[in-house]
Design a protein around this motif. Sequence first.
Motif, short mmCIF file in Angstrom:
data_model
loop_
_atom_site.label_atom_id
_atom_site.label_comp_id
_atom_site.label_asym_id
_atom_site.label_seq_id
_atom_site.Cartn_x
_atom_site.Cartn_y
_atom_site.Cartn_z
N LYS A 68 -1.41 17.33 -14.67
CA LYS A 68 -1.28 16.97 -13.26
C LYS A 68 -1.73 15.54 -12.99
O LYS A 68 -1.45 15.00 -11.92
N LEU A 69 -2.42 14.94 -13.93
CA LEU A 69 -2.99 13.61 -13.74
C LEU A 69 -1.97 12.54 -13.37
O LEU A 69 -2.19 11.79 -12.41
N PRO A 70 -0.81 12.43 -14.05
CA PRO A 70 0.16 11.40 -13.65
C PRO A 70 0.63 11.56 -12.20
O PRO A 70 0.75 10.58 -11.48
N GLN A 71 0.87 12.81 -11.78
CA GLN A 71 1.30 13.05 -10.40
C GLN A 71 0.19 12.66 -9.42
O GLN A 71 0.45 12.04 -8.39
N GLU A 72 -1.05 13.02 -9.75
CA GLU A 72 -2.18 12.66 -8.87
C GLU A 72 -2.35 11.15 -8.79
O GLU A 72 -2.59 10.61 -7.71
N LEU A 73 -2.20 10.48 -9.94
CA LEU A 73 -2.29 9.01 -9.94
C LEU A 73 -1.17 8.40 -9.09
O LEU A 73 -1.39 7.45 -8.34
N GLU A 74 0.02 8.98 -9.20
CA GLU A 74 1.15 8.50 -8.40
C GLU A 74 0.88 8.72 -6.92
O GLU A 74 1.14 7.85 -6.09
N ASN A 75 0.33 9.91 -6.58
CA ASN A 75 -0.01 10.19 -5.17
C ASN A 75 -1.05 9.22 -4.65
O ASN A 75 -0.95 8.72 -3.53
N ILE A 76 -2.08 8.97 -5.46
CA ILE A 76 -3.13 8.03 -5.05
C ILE A 76 -2.53 6.64 -4.86
O ILE A 76 -2.82 5.96 -3.86
N SER A 77 -1.68 6.24 -5.78
CA SER A 77 -1.04 4.93 -5.67
C SER A 77 -0.17 4.84 -4.43
O SER A 77 -0.20 3.84 -3.70
N GLU A 78 0.60 5.89 -4.16
CA GLU A 78 1.47 5.92 -2.98
C GLU A 78 0.65 5.88 -1.69
O GLU A 78 0.98 5.15 -0.76
N ASN A 79 -0.44 6.67 -1.66
CA ASN A 79 -1.31 6.65 -0.47
C ASN A 79 -1.92 5.28 -0.26
O ASN A 79 -2.00 4.79 0.87
N ALA A 80 -2.36 4.66 -1.35
CA ALA A 80 -2.95 3.31 -1.24
C ALA A 80 -1.90 2.32 -0.73
O ALA A 80 -2.20 1.47 0.12
N LYS A 81 -0.66 2.45 -1.23
CA LYS A 81 0.40 1.55 -0.79
C LYS A 81 0.69 1.74 0.69
O LYS A 81 0.82 0.78 1.45
N GLN A 82 0.77 3.01 1.13
CA GLN A 82 1.04 3.30 2.54
C GLN A 82 -0.09 2.78 3.43
O GLN A 82 0.17 2.19 4.48
N LYS A 83 -1.32 2.98 2.99
CA LYS A 83 -2.45 2.50 3.78
C LYS A 83 -2.45 0.98 3.86
O LYS A 83 -2.71 0.40 4.92
N SER A 84 -2.12 0.31 2.74
CA SER A 84 -2.11 -1.15 2.77
C SER A 84 -0.97 -1.66 3.66
O SER A 84 -1.15 -2.63 4.39
N GLU A 85 0.19 -0.99 3.62
CA GLU A 85 1.29 -1.40 4.49
C GLU A 85 0.93 -1.18 5.96
O GLU A 85 1.20 -2.03 6.81
N SER A 86 0.32 -0.04 6.25
CA SER A 86 -0.10 0.26 7.62
C SER A 86 -1.12 -0.75 8.10
O SER A 86 -1.03 -1.27 9.22
N LEU A 87 -2.08 -1.05 7.24
CA LEU A 87 -3.11 -2.03 7.60
C LEU A 87 -2.50 -3.41 7.79
O LEU A 87 -2.85 -4.13 8.73
N SER A 88 -1.54 -3.75 6.93
CA SER A 88 -0.86 -5.04 7.04
C SER A 88 -0.11 -5.14 8.36
O SER A 88 -0.18 -6.17 9.06
N LYS A 89 0.61 -4.07 8.73
CA LYS A 89 1.35 -4.07 10.00
C LYS A 89 0.40 -4.17 11.17
O LYS A 89 0.65 -4.90 12.14
N GLN A 90 -0.70 -3.45 11.09
CA GLN A 90 -1.69 -3.47 12.18
C GLN A 90 -2.29 -4.87 12.32
O GLN A 90 -2.43 -5.38 13.44
#
Length: 164
Positions: A68-90
């Motif tokens: 499950k580790l690759p999927q969890e790493l991908e989820n963490i990466s995706e969440n970090a990307k979404q948060k950074s995009e949201s923060l950037s837009k804000q």
Amino acid sequence: MDFNLILHSNLFNFAFFMLIIVVICIKVDVPAVLEKMKEKVSSEIENSRETKEKSLSDLAEANTQYSKLPQELENISENAKQKSESLSKQIALETEQKISNIEKNTQNILSAEQKHVTSDLISKLGVKSVEFAKYDIIEELKNNPHLHDKFIEESIAKLDEVVL
């Protein structure tokens, strides 16, 4: 010598050794000791089996988590990307708002300063106009003395109208 020969013979030594073993076995209760040793060995084998089963279970769980580790790493990466995009837009939105507020404040300050300068100019212009008018009137009165009398009569007439 016969006794020495018997003492040194292997058969006598074997018999004497067997006698010592029999006495020890009678005193020690060898079957009970062997049974205890058998139970201890059996217990150790059972513990080893349980430990092996637990280890296999832990290994299977670790493999499951590892898979499950690759999927969890991908989820963490995706969440970090979404948060950074949201923060950037804000941040961009807040920056635009601050720039807009600064522009409005600048416009307000500029407008107020323009009104102040215009008011100052009008005031100075009014004073200068009055001074020029006064100078023109004085010059006109000097040049035409009969206008002086006419000006006095008109002023008196105006005063009479106001009092009435």
